[in-house]
Design an enzyme around this catalytic site. Structure first.
Site, mmCIF file in Angstrom:
data_model
loop_
_atom_site.group_PDB
_atom_site.id
_atom_site.type_symbol
_atom_site.label_atom_id
_atom_site.label_comp_id
_atom_site.label_asym_id
_atom_site.label_seq_id
_atom_site.Cartn_x
_atom_site.Cartn_y
_atom_site.Cartn_z
ATOM 1 C CD GLU A 23 115.963 66.642 7.033
ATOM 2 O OE1 GLU A 23 114.935 67.070 6.477
ATOM 3 O OE2 GLU A 23 116.244 66.846 8.215
HETATM 4 C C1 LIG Z 1 118.128 60.487 14.385
HETATM 5 C C2 LIG Z 1 116.913 61.083 13.770
HETATM 6 C C3 LIG Z 1 116.809 62.452 13.650
HETATM 7 C C4 LIG Z 1 115.659 63.030 13.117
HETATM 8 N N1 LIG Z 1 115.519 64.391 13.087
HETATM 9 C C5 LIG Z 1 114.304 64.925 12.795
HETATM 10 C C6 LIG Z 1 114.047 66.309 12.990
HETATM 11 O O1 LIG Z 1 114.925 67.084 13.369
HETATM 12 N N2 LIG Z 1 112.792 66.773 12.763
HETATM 13 C C7 LIG Z 1 111.780 65.958 12.349
HETATM 14 O O2 LIG Z 1 110.680 66.435 12.164
HETATM 15 N N3 LIG Z 1 112.001 64.644 12.109
HETATM 16 C C8 LIG Z 1 113.229 64.105 12.354
HETATM 17 N N4 LIG Z 1 113.450 62.769 12.168
HETATM 18 C C9 LIG Z 1 112.392 61.937 11.628
HETATM 19 C C10 LIG Z 1 112.688 61.447 10.221
HETATM 20 O O3 LIG Z 1 112.686 62.524 9.320
HETATM 21 C C11 LIG Z 1 111.670 60.355 9.874
HETATM 22 O O4 LIG Z 1 111.977 59.242 10.680
HETATM 23 C C12 LIG Z 1 111.690 60.001 8.413
HETATM 24 O O5 LIG Z 1 111.196 61.057 7.650
HETATM 25 C C13 LIG Z 1 110.879 58.750 8.085
HETATM 26 O O6 LIG Z 1 109.616 58.803 8.682
HETATM 27 P P1 LIG Z 1 109.083 57.578 9.572
HETATM 28 O O7 LIG Z 1 110.172 57.219 10.523
HETATM 29 O O8 LIG Z 1 107.785 57.925 10.130
HETATM 30 O O9 LIG Z 1 108.957 56.386 8.553
HETATM 31 P P2 LIG Z 1 107.654 56.051 7.673
HETATM 32 O O10 LIG Z 1 107.142 57.279 7.059
HETATM 33 O O11 LIG Z 1 106.731 55.256 8.502
HETATM 34 O O12 LIG Z 1 108.284 55.134 6.545
HETATM 35 C C14 LIG Z 1 108.565 53.724 6.747
HETATM 36 C C15 LIG Z 1 109.039 53.130 5.410
HETATM 37 O O13 LIG Z 1 107.988 53.231 4.444
HETATM 38 C C16 LIG Z 1 108.445 53.895 3.281
HETATM 39 N N5 LIG Z 1 107.360 54.711 2.731
HETATM 40 C C17 LIG Z 1 106.532 55.539 3.389
HETATM 41 N N6 LIG Z 1 105.649 56.090 2.554
HETATM 42 C C18 LIG Z 1 105.917 55.615 1.325
HETATM 43 C C19 LIG Z 1 105.364 55.809 0.028
HETATM 44 N N7 LIG Z 1 104.343 56.623 -0.178
HETATM 45 N N8 LIG Z 1 105.929 55.160 -1.011
HETATM 46 C C20 LIG Z 1 106.975 54.336 -0.836
HETATM 47 N N9 LIG Z 1 107.532 54.101 0.371
HETATM 48 C C21 LIG Z 1 107.014 54.737 1.437
HETATM 49 C C22 LIG Z 1 109.631 54.736 3.720
HETATM 50 O O14 LIG Z 1 110.530 54.971 2.650
HETATM 51 C C23 LIG Z 1 110.244 53.838 4.801
HETATM 52 O O15 LIG Z 1 111.090 52.897 4.201
HETATM 53 C C24 LIG Z 1 114.617 62.186 12.654
HETATM 54 C C25 LIG Z 1 114.751 60.801 12.743
HETATM 55 C C26 LIG Z 1 115.858 60.252 13.321
HETATM 56 C C27 LIG Z 1 115.925 58.745 13.449
#
Ligand SMILES: Cc1cc2nc3c(=O)[nH]c(=O)nc-3n(C[C@H](O)[C@H](O)[C@H](O)COP(=O)(O)OP(=O)(O)OC[C@H]3O[C@@H](n4cnc5c(N)ncnc54)[C@H](O)[C@@H]3O)c2cc1C
Length: 606
Positions: free
Chosen positions: A444
């Site tokens: 989220e």
């Molecule tokens: C158990 C679990 C359940 C989930 N459930 C759902 C679901 O139901 N539906 C769904 O759609 N998704 C779901 N997710 C996905 C989850 O919402 C994402 O993993 C999360 O939003 C982070 O995205 P990412 O993993 O791609 O990380 P990234 O976006 O790659 O981020 C990596 C790091 O970079 C940082 N970062 C990225 N962009 C910026 C910026 N512009 N400025 C500063 N820092 C930045 C982030 O804070 C993080 O620390 C789930 C994930 C898990 C693990």
């Protein structure tokens, strides 16, 4: 292992004495449904479900996890039966319109119910939680036909919902979404692509799953402005409303993860699945924000839930475990040593957990009142009224989500610490809480993303600091009301200083950002945490004010109950609020110390 007990005395103190829910309900068009007897029945019923049905499955669900077999997902033993009981109790429809089979009660009661459920068993709560977001999206953006098709069974809970945003290449940056939606002659779309990490994406609890999916039309502009939103049911729905043929959206696998193991996290392949547009073309992300905001408040609840459960596990242990003597003299002289609860440092840990759980709960219950007003206006068709409360809630949302989940994780960790080495051993159940809590700062929107939303969008860009000025003005009004009360003086004094500093920091950042654009990113998490500590201080001061009044004039609780509230408020102001100063100092430092180190100089070895 912790045995969950719904903290109903604390819940009633907040609802009746601090936030005056009975008066709040009177301001809502559906408020008369929430009379005292009904609210009591809901609290007692939810407590019973949580203590006797959901909590007993918490540890076994973690041990067993979900099972994947050739596209089919089975939840751990007992989950299906527990879910059926949840459905039979009418719990999913508690706050949804009566025309779809719900009970039409204010939304806040749903949130209060989910806090109890989430504390008893977070993994289980994920399934109905995702459905709630799906229902909110359909209610706000769906056509009448879509509402009539999906809402009744979602309200009943015999169907569940998901939100499908994340793809392998993007979670935060949804502008990179690649899932393709090809328009068909009959007005439907065929979806192609892969979504990952989809909570409740596949399972055996319900007869159908309604996916809300972000996808891109072939002619869509690049980035976030070219994304549309679709309803994709797992099974088609027949004319008579029954479940029909399979739609080609299949679960490729489920994730093996650190915690919330009883919650299925699915990879979903859309192989030409039929989707129905919801909302306007290319405005999907805007609509999805409804879902995400619900989910963000829902995730903020997770911070409170894990802090509460970990506290409930740590407290009895601290009273039983004997170790050495208290520095101020023997407390259990007849025993070989004193119970560790007599050591000030163990009290620091327990009090931190308690302050976070109860302070966080107060923040959530207040936000729930704003959500009630927002929903009330939506149901009345008053868009301007809806947008007003949505804006107000919008300021609190990233603070609640970011701050409360960070502190919930800290509080969960303290639960392990109170147990010493035993906390690290699985059978005690304390390490599961930390593993489960860890996800809360990630999904989220990570804490970093919440912080950017708060400082960049809500505070600086949209309002030029007005949201902070307005909120601190409200706090200062509270301060002037209590300034003459000697027992409130220290709270009033500290709060007044915090209000001045919060505004000064905001202005300073606004000015610095003109020449140092990276400051918004470099300061954001410290700013979010500062805002969280300030906000929680306001709620502890409110609880102290009410408790002091009850001590003087009497209330429904014993005097010791109120005294404890004042003492925890004092602890919060002495021991946790000072952390805000550290964040204040850090956030005004120039971004240079974060940006100057070249990426290739982070390591000279690899
Ligand atoms: C158990 C679990 C359940 C989930 N459930 C759902 C679901 O139901 N539906 C769904 O759609 N998704 C779901 N997710 C996905 C989850 O919402 C994402 O993993 C999360 O939003 C982070 O995205 P990412 O993993 O791609 O990380 P990234 O976006 O790659 O981020 C990596 C790091 O970079 C940082 N970062 C990225 N962009 C910026 C910026 N512009 N400025 C500063 N820092 C930045 C982030 O804070 C993080 O620390 C789930 C994930 C898990 C693990």
């Amino acid at each position: 292992m912790p045995t969950y007990k719904a903290p109903l005395r604390d819940v009633r103190f907040l609802m009746n004495d601090v936030l005056d829910y009975p008066a709040h309900f009177k301001t809502l068009s559906n408020g008369e449904l929430a009379d005292a007897d009904t609210v009591d029945m809901i609290l007692e019923g939810a407590a019973d479900l949580c203590e006797n049905v959901l909590a007993p499955l918490y540890q076994s669900g973690d041990d067993e996890g979900c099972h994947f077999d050739n596209g089919t997902v089975t939840t751990p033993k007992g989950y299906k039966e527990a879910y059926d009981q949840y459905v039979q109790g009418g719990w999913q429809g508690l706050s949804y319109p009566e025309e779809f089979g719900g009970q039409g009660l204010p939304m806040s009661l749903n949130l209060i119910k989910s806090e109890m459920m989430g504390t008893a068993n977070w993994s289980f709560t994920m399934y109905p939680g995702l459905s709630a977001g799906c229902m909110n999206t359909i209610l706000q953006f769906g056509t009448d036909e879509q509402k009539n098709t999906y809402m009744p069974n979602l309200t009943l809970g015999t169907w569940s919902g998901t939100m499908c945003l994340t793809e392998p290449q993007c979670g935060t940056d949804l502008g990179q979404v690649k899932t393709r939606a090809e328009p068909q002659a009959d007005g439907t779309y065929k979806l192609f692509g892969t979504k990952i990490f989809i909570s409740a994406g596949e399972h055996d609890l319900t007869e159908n799953i309604i996916h809300i999916v972000l996808a891109r039309l072939p002619d869509a502009p690049k980035g976030t402005k070219g994304i549309s939103l679709f309803i994709v049911p797992k099974f088609f729905i027949n004319e008579d409303g029954s479940v029909g043929e399979r739609n080609p959206v299949f679960c490729g696998s489920i994730e093996h993860k650190m915690g919330i193991k009883a919650s299925a996290t699915a990879v979903l392949n859309f192989d030409g699945a039929t989707g129905y547009l919801i909302g306007k073309v290319h405005e999907g992300l805007h609509a999805m924000f409804t879902f995400m905001n619900t989910a963000r408040i829902g995730t903020a609840v997770e911070g409170v839930a894990h802090a509460e459960l970990s506290f409930q596990g740590a407290l009895p242990y601290a009273k039983e475990r004997m170790s050495m003597r208290a520095l101020s003299g023997k407390k259990d002289p007849e025993k070989v040593a004193d119970a560790i609860i007599h050591h000030a440092d163990v009290r620091r840990m327990l009090l931190t957990q308690k302050a976070v759980a109860e302070g966080g709960r107060a923040m959530i219950y207040h936000a729930a009142q704003l959500a009630d007003k927002m929903t009330d206006n939506l149901l009345k068709g008053d868009q301007a009224g809806h947008d007003y409360w949505d804006d107000k809630l919008g300021f609190f949302t990233p603070i609640l989500k970011g701050f409360l989940t960070e502190l919930g994780l800290e509080a969960s960790n303290l639960g392990i610490q109170v147990y010493g080495g035993h906390g690290y051993i699985k059978e005690w159940g304390m390490e599961q809480i930390v593993r489960d809590a860890r996800i809360s700062t990630l999904y989220e929107g990570t804490t970093g993303v919440q912080a950017l939303d708060l400082l960049g969008r809500k505070v600086l860009l949209s309002s030029k600091g007005k949201v902070v000025r307005d909120y601190t003005a409200e706090i200062l009004k509270f301060c002037s009301r209590h300034a003459r009360n000697k027992q409130m003086r220290r709270f009033v004094w500290d709060l007044t200083k915090v209000c001045a500093q919060w505004n000064t920091l905001t202005i300073r950042l606004m000015l610095t950002a003109r020449k140092d654009r990276d400051i918004v990113s470099s300061a954001s998490v410290d700013y979010l945490m500062y805002s969280g500590y300030a906000m929680m201080a306001y709620f502890w001061a409110q609880m102290a004010a009410v408790a002091l009044e009850k001590i003087e004039n009497g209330g429904t609780e014993v005097p010791e109950f109120y005294q404890a509230k004042v003492q925890v408020a004092e602890f919060y102001f002495d021991r946790l609020l000072p952390r805000a100063s550290g964040h204040a100092e850090a956030l005004v430092s120039p971004s240079r110390t974060l940006t100057q180190l070249a990426p290739e100089h982070f390591s000279f070895d690899y």
